[in-house]
Enzyme design. Structure first.
Site, PDB file in Angstrom:
ATOM      1  CB  SER A   3      -0.955   0.010   1.183  1.00 32.56           C
ATOM      2  OG  SER A   3      -0.226   0.082   2.395  1.00 32.56           O
ATOM      3  CB  ALA A  39       4.357   0.074  -4.873  1.00 32.81           C
ATOM      4  CB  THR A  69      -0.905   0.657  -4.289  1.00 31.55           C
ATOM      5  OG1 THR A  69      -0.801  -0.096  -3.078  1.00 31.55           O
ATOM      6  CG2 THR A  69      -0.704   2.127  -4.026  1.00 31.55           C
ATOM      7  CE1 TYR A  70      -3.841  -1.512   1.660  1.00 27.66           C
ATOM      8  CE2 TYR A  70      -3.120  -2.717  -0.289  1.00 27.66           C
ATOM      9  CZ  TYR A  70      -3.140  -2.548   1.088  1.00 27.66           C
ATOM     10  OH  TYR A  70      -2.439  -3.407   1.889  1.00 27.66           O
TER      11      TYR A  70
END
Length: 126
Positions: A25, A75, A57-58
């Site tokens: 995330s 990421a 992503t979140y």
């Protein structure tokens, strides 16, 4: 019919951390999440201005008032501390509501503190 429109954008925010072995995330200062109307666990798009990387992503909450922007998990290989990024979220808007839709556009200073909030992307001119 529904259209996918820009809902939220945090513009040219600086990455403060990259945590490769974190669960995943992107941790975002909670003040910026609130300003941009981005919910915890909401899908976000990240566009890295420095290297051109684009990924999804979140969002998770970062410490309020800290200026934190931490790109985590795999990421973290797509950003480095100091990189400028754009964080965006999108929403499905019914066709009848498209003309009334206003995104939350958050602008920040060099410490990732909000300096401005807009609701319209200006028309690009030559």
């Amino acid at each position: 019919m529904f259209r996918t429109l820009l809902k939220s954008k945090i513009h040219r925010v600086a990455v403060t951390h990259c945590e490769l072995h974190y669960e995943g995330s992107c941790a975002i200062d909670e003040d910026l999440l609130d300003a941009a109307n981005i919910a915890e666990n909401e899908q976000i798009h990240i566009w890295n201005i420095n290297n051109g990387e684009r990924f999804v992503t979140y969002a998770i909450k970062g410490e309020r008032g800290s200026g934190m922007i931490s790109v985590n998990g795999s990421a973290a290989r797509r950003a480095a501390a100091g990189d400028l990024i754009i964080i965006a979220a999108f929403a499905q808007v019914h066709n009848d509501q498209v003309s009334a839709h206003e995104p939350q556009l958050v602008f920040v200073d060099d410490k990732n503190r909000q300096t401005e909030l807009r609701h319209k992307v200006p028309t690009q001119r030559m």
